[in-house]
Design a protein around this motif. Structure first.
Motif, short mmCIF file in Angstrom:
data_model
loop_
_atom_site.label_atom_id
_atom_site.label_comp_id
_atom_site.label_asym_id
_atom_site.label_seq_id
_atom_site.Cartn_x
_atom_site.Cartn_y
_atom_site.Cartn_z
N LEU A 5 0.83 -1.21 0.00
CA LEU A 5 0.00 0.00 0.00
C LEU A 5 0.86 1.26 0.00
N LEU A 6 1.91 1.25 0.80
CA LEU A 6 2.81 2.40 0.87
C LEU A 6 3.54 2.62 -0.46
N ILE A 7 3.99 1.54 -1.07
CA ILE A 7 4.67 1.64 -2.37
C ILE A 7 3.72 2.24 -3.41
N VAL A 8 2.49 1.76 -3.47
CA VAL A 8 1.53 2.28 -4.44
C VAL A 8 1.23 3.75 -4.14
N HIS A 9 1.09 4.08 -2.87
CA HIS A 9 0.82 5.47 -2.47
C HIS A 9 1.95 6.40 -2.91
N VAL A 10 3.19 6.03 -2.64
CA VAL A 10 4.33 6.87 -3.00
C VAL A 10 4.49 6.94 -4.52
N LEU A 11 4.36 5.82 -5.20
CA LEU A 11 4.46 5.84 -6.67
C LEU A 11 3.35 6.69 -7.29
N ALA A 12 2.15 6.57 -6.77
CA ALA A 12 1.05 7.38 -7.29
C ALA A 12 1.32 8.86 -7.08
N ALA A 13 1.87 9.20 -5.92
CA ALA A 13 2.19 10.60 -5.65
C ALA A 13 3.23 11.13 -6.63
N ILE A 14 4.25 10.34 -6.88
CA ILE A 14 5.31 10.76 -7.79
C ILE A 14 4.78 10.84 -9.23
N ILE A 15 4.07 9.80 -9.65
CA ILE A 15 3.62 9.71 -11.03
C ILE A 15 2.46 10.65 -11.33
N ALA A 16 1.59 10.89 -10.38
CA ALA A 16 0.41 11.72 -10.63
C ALA A 16 0.61 13.17 -10.23
N VAL A 17 1.06 13.41 -9.04
CA VAL A 17 1.15 14.79 -8.55
C VAL A 17 2.33 15.52 -9.19
N GLY A 18 3.41 14.84 -9.40
CA GLY A 18 4.58 15.46 -10.02
C GLY A 18 4.27 16.13 -11.36
N PRO A 19 3.69 15.39 -12.31
CA PRO A 19 3.37 16.02 -13.60
C PRO A 19 2.38 17.18 -13.50
N VAL A 20 1.42 17.09 -12.59
CA VAL A 20 0.47 18.18 -12.44
C VAL A 20 1.19 19.43 -11.95
N THR A 21 2.06 19.29 -10.97
CA THR A 21 2.75 20.47 -10.44
C THR A 21 3.65 21.10 -11.50
N VAL A 22 4.32 20.29 -12.29
CA VAL A 22 5.20 20.82 -13.33
C VAL A 22 4.39 21.46 -14.45
N ALA A 23 3.40 20.75 -14.96
CA ALA A 23 2.60 21.28 -16.08
C ALA A 23 1.83 22.54 -15.66
N ALA A 24 1.27 22.51 -14.46
CA ALA A 24 0.53 23.69 -13.99
C ALA A 24 1.46 24.87 -13.81
N SER A 25 2.69 24.62 -13.38
CA SER A 25 3.67 25.70 -13.20
C SER A 25 4.11 26.27 -14.55
N MET A 26 4.17 25.44 -15.57
CA MET A 26 4.58 25.90 -16.89
C MET A 26 3.47 26.64 -17.64
N PHE A 27 2.23 26.37 -17.27
CA PHE A 27 1.09 26.90 -18.02
C PHE A 27 1.04 28.43 -18.08
N PRO A 28 1.19 29.17 -16.98
CA PRO A 28 1.10 30.64 -17.07
C PRO A 28 2.13 31.26 -18.02
N ALA A 29 3.35 30.77 -17.98
CA ALA A 29 4.38 31.30 -18.88
C ALA A 29 4.04 30.98 -20.33
N ALA A 30 3.55 29.76 -20.57
CA ALA A 30 3.14 29.39 -21.93
C ALA A 30 1.95 30.23 -22.37
N ALA A 31 1.05 30.54 -21.45
CA ALA A 31 -0.11 31.39 -21.78
C ALA A 31 0.35 32.80 -22.14
N ARG A 32 1.33 33.31 -21.44
CA ARG A 32 1.85 34.65 -21.78
C ARG A 32 2.48 34.65 -23.16
N GLN A 33 3.08 33.54 -23.54
CA GLN A 33 3.66 33.43 -24.87
C GLN A 33 2.56 33.46 -25.93
#
Length: 149
Positions: A5-33
């Protein structure tokens, strides 16, 4: 079972939350472009892809608290203060993403946006990312636990 359960929890956090934080952070700059050059189809495609990453991985991210709660339950830690705070902050982060970040990204994609819209979006994204950073720290340090430093 707890380790799985812990392995799945940590992997899900890395695989799911990581891309959202990066893509969401990149979005405003891309929108300004896109705002700077509305005819730039490549920039517009990048913006659409960043929004798609945020939407899809936000849905996948639901697995993080599901497996987190299952892990905490198997560890008999559901009543621990650090965990309750983490769950509340996770719920707030999800609400910020669902109610503030994703709808504003959609609005930028659909219509004429202004620089002020991207600044506000960047602020909401920063709040979302900060909440996840705090949750991550709580998960590692676990104040009051027997394994905290």
């Amino acid at each position: 079972m707890t380790k799985i359960l812990l392995i799945v929890h940590v992997l899900a956090a890395i695989i799911a939350v990581g891309p959202v934080t990066v893509a969401a952070s990149m979005f405003p700059a891309a929108a300004r472009q896109v705002l700077a050059d509305p005819a730039d189809e490549r920039a517009r495609a990048v913006l659409r892809n960043l929004h798609r990453v945020c939407r899809v991985y936000a849905l996948v991210g639901v697995t993080v608290p599901v497996f987190g709660i299952a892990t905490a339950n198997s560890l008999h830690a559901l009543g621990d203060t650090w965990l309750i705070v983490s769950m509340v902050l996770t719920a707030i982060a999800a609400a910020v993403l669902a109610a503030l970040v994703l709808p504003r990204q959609s609005a930028v994609l659909e219509g004429p946006a202004e620089i002020a819209d991207t600044k506000r979006l960047a602020m909401y994204t920063g709040i979302f990312n900060l909440l996840w950073a705090i949750v991550t720290v709580l998960m590692i340090v676990r104040p009051g636990s027997t394994t905290s430093v």
